[in-house]
Design an enzyme around this catalytic site. Structure first.
Site, PDB file in Angstrom:
ATOM      1  N   LYS A   1       6.163 -69.401-106.687  1.00  0.00           N
ATOM      2  CA  LYS A   1       5.749 -68.126-106.830  1.00  0.00           C
ATOM      3  C   LYS A   1       4.886 -67.209-105.789  1.00  0.00           C
ATOM      4  O   LYS A   1       5.237 -66.208-105.447  1.00  0.00           O
ATOM      5  CB  LYS A   1       4.805 -67.793-108.180  1.00  0.00           C
ATOM      6  CG  LYS A   1       5.916 -68.428-109.608  1.00  0.00           C
ATOM      7  CD  LYS A   1       6.812 -67.472-109.571  1.00  0.00           C
ATOM      8  CE  LYS A   1       7.358 -67.660-111.191  1.00  0.00           C
ATOM      9  NZ  LYS A   1       8.652 -66.607-111.445  1.00  0.00           N
TER      10      LYS A   1
ATOM     11  N   THR B   1       5.429 -66.202-123.659  1.00  0.00           N
ATOM     12  CA  THR B   1       6.937 -66.765-123.691  1.00  0.00           C
ATOM     13  C   THR B   1       6.981 -68.166-123.798  1.00  0.00           C
ATOM     14  O   THR B   1       6.001 -68.859-124.120  1.00  0.00           O
ATOM     15  CB  THR B   1       7.607 -66.389-122.258  1.00  0.00           C
ATOM     16  OG1 THR B   1       6.959 -67.230-121.344  1.00  0.00           O
ATOM     17  CG2 THR B   1       7.448 -64.958-121.769  1.00  0.00           C
TER      18      THR B   1
ATOM     19  N   ASP C   1      21.870 -65.361-118.250  1.00  0.00           N
ATOM     20  CA  ASP C   1      21.171 -66.634-118.512  1.00  0.00           C
ATOM     21  C   ASP C   1      21.932 -67.629-118.652  1.00  0.00           C
ATOM     22  O   ASP C   1      23.023 -67.843-118.920  1.00  0.00           O
ATOM     23  CB  ASP C   1      20.392 -66.416-120.216  1.00  0.00           C
ATOM     24  CG  ASP C   1      19.402 -67.094-120.186  1.00  0.00           C
ATOM     25  OD1 ASP C   1      18.117 -66.709-120.250  1.00  0.00           O
ATOM     26  OD2 ASP C   1      19.446 -68.444-120.646  1.00  0.00           O
TER      27      ASP C   1
ATOM     28  N   TYR D   1       5.159 -74.770-108.993  1.00  0.00           N
ATOM     29  CA  TYR D   1       5.400 -73.549-109.492  1.00  0.00           C
ATOM     30  C   TYR D   1       4.571 -72.403-108.917  1.00  0.00           C
ATOM     31  O   TYR D   1       5.132 -71.381-108.496  1.00  0.00           O
ATOM     32  CB  TYR D   1       5.018 -73.344-111.065  1.00  0.00           C
ATOM     33  CG  TYR D   1       4.780 -72.261-111.543  1.00  0.00           C
ATOM     34  CD1 TYR D   1       6.247 -71.631-112.012  1.00  0.00           C
ATOM     35  CD2 TYR D   1       3.828 -71.584-112.028  1.00  0.00           C
ATOM     36  CE1 TYR D   1       6.043 -70.311-112.674  1.00  0.00           C
ATOM     37  CE2 TYR D   1       3.845 -69.938-112.722  1.00  0.00           C
ATOM     38  CZ  TYR D   1       5.209 -69.598-112.882  1.00  0.00           C
ATOM     39  OH  TYR D   1       5.144 -68.395-113.688  1.00  0.00           O
TER      40      TYR D   1
ATOM     41  N   LEU E   1      10.421 -62.551-121.381  1.00  0.00           N
ATOM     42  CA  LEU E   1      10.392 -61.484-120.574  1.00  0.00           C
ATOM     43  C   LEU E   1      11.596 -61.018-120.201  1.00  0.00           C
ATOM     44  O   LEU E   1      12.077 -59.680-120.527  1.00  0.00           O
ATOM     45  CB  LEU E   1       9.546 -61.831-119.299  1.00  0.00           C
ATOM     46  CG  LEU E   1       8.160 -61.930-119.536  1.00  0.00           C
ATOM     47  CD1 LEU E   1       7.599 -62.517-118.109  1.00  0.00           C
ATOM     48  CD2 LEU E   1       7.498 -60.449-119.672  1.00  0.00           C
TER      49      LEU E   1
ATOM     50  N   ASP F   1      25.087 -69.832-112.778  1.00  0.00           N
ATOM     51  CA  ASP F   1      23.805 -70.372-112.172  1.00  0.00           C
ATOM     52  C   ASP F   1      23.603 -69.623-110.708  1.00  0.00           C
ATOM     53  O   ASP F   1      23.921 -69.594-109.820  1.00  0.00           O
ATOM     54  CB  ASP F   1      23.978 -71.718-111.793  1.00  0.00           C
ATOM     55  CG  ASP F   1      22.804 -72.496-111.157  1.00  0.00           C
ATOM     56  OD1 ASP F   1      21.493 -71.807-111.136  1.00  0.00           O
ATOM     57  OD2 ASP F   1      22.740 -73.523-110.988  1.00  0.00           O
TER      58      ASP F   1
END
Length: 311
Positions: free
Chosen positions: A182, A212, A45, A178, A26, A80
């Site tokens: 989120k 992904t 990244d 996760y 993404l 980071d």
């Protein structure tokens, strides 16, 4: 000022955009889409694997090369963003390289899936760190920059796009860490929208569904199915047009504190928690009385949505 590239309309001409986790999936699609609309892009990244372990080489430089080959402007950032130093340097890279920062897209993340009884504390902390702290720190440093600009009397039309998930909206079996991270991003989005509006900053979140590295198992069936009518509904590039618009000045005033679910050609405004049936006794309940009242309220309430993966 940057101009629109092939297929673009110039919606983001002149804007400087930083995208975290932009080396693949993404984030990479977002970086290319912004560049096609004339933005100058900071491609962040860290170059880690799905579990957060360091990779041999960051893919950010490759995305920068691709954007430049298409006539766009971009620079790589390998810091980071889940550290204060890395997040601060992301903002500094944008300002030092392109003279400003207009849009931040928080996208970086990885998975360490386990059922709750098998979920190690380290796996919980690692996912919280990258997803939730990795949203907070870039947001904090970008917001401080925009606040300074506003206080100096310079016009600010800044945008932040955060990345949540369907797991954050309704939960996902085997992804307690996760899902919690989120969901936390949604709360952070609402607070940031309320606090930063005075400085000209609008903050929204997306809950995307796309193919992904992180979702290969989730969308295995969709990946195996033939494309319908030539439209690949799970392509990450389908999510990017909304992200580009949310990160542009074209939103105008008032598009802030919202959550959008996006998949293929479908965009949904998610409306979150609202009060349902209620009762007020105007005095203290007994446990038995509270239980009876709750049972009556539940009989009139909507059933909760299904948790993804629940049998």
């Amino acid at each position: 000022m940057s101009e629109a590239k092939a297929g673009g309309s110039g919606l983001c001409a002149g804007r400087v955009v930083a995208v975290t986790g932009a080396g693949r999936g993404l984030g990479r699609a977002h970086a290319h889409a912004y560049a096609a609309e004339g933005a100058k892009v900071v491609v962040n990244d860290l170059g880690v694997g799905l579990d957060g372990a360091p990779g041999a080489e960051s893919p950010a430089a490759q995305v920068v090369r691709e954007i430049r080959a298409s006539g766009g402007e971009a620079t790589a950032h390998g810091g980071d963003v889940a550290t204060s130093e890395g997040a601060a340097s992301l903002v500094a890279t944008a300002v030092d390289t392109f003279g400003r920062l207009d849009t931040l897209v928080n996208n970086a993340g990885f998975l360490r899936d386990r059922m709750l009884v098998n979920l190690d504390e380290d796996d919980w902390d690692a996912v919280m760190r990258v997803h939730l702290k990795g949203h907070f720190l870039p947001l904090k440093h970008a917001a401080a920059y925009w606040r300074s600009q506003a206080k100096a009397g310079r016009p600010v039309a800044a945008r932040i796009v955060n990345t949540s998930s369907g797991a954050g909206l309704s939960g996902s079996v085997g992804q307690g860490n996760y899902s919690a991270a989120k969901a936390g991003i949604l709360g952070l989005t609402f607070v940031a929208a309320a606090e930063l509006g005075r400085y000209g900053v609008q903050v929204n979140a997306i809950a995307p569904a796309a193919r992904t590295r992180m979702t290969e198992a989730t969308f295995a069936a969709s990946m195996a199915a033939p494309e319908r009518g030539g439209f690949d509904a799970m392509a990450p590039e389908n999510v990017s047009p909304l992200v580009v618009w949310l990160g542009s000045a074209a939103t105008g005033d008032g598009v802030t504190g919202r959550v959008f679910e996006v998949e293929g050609g479908r965009i949904t405004v998610m409306e979150g928690w609202h009060p349902g049936p209620t009762v007020d006794k105007a005095e203290r309940w007994t446990p038995a009385g509270a239980g009876a009242a709750v049972r009556e309220l539940l009989a009139r309430a909507q059933a909760p949505g299904a948790v993804y993966g629940a049998s």
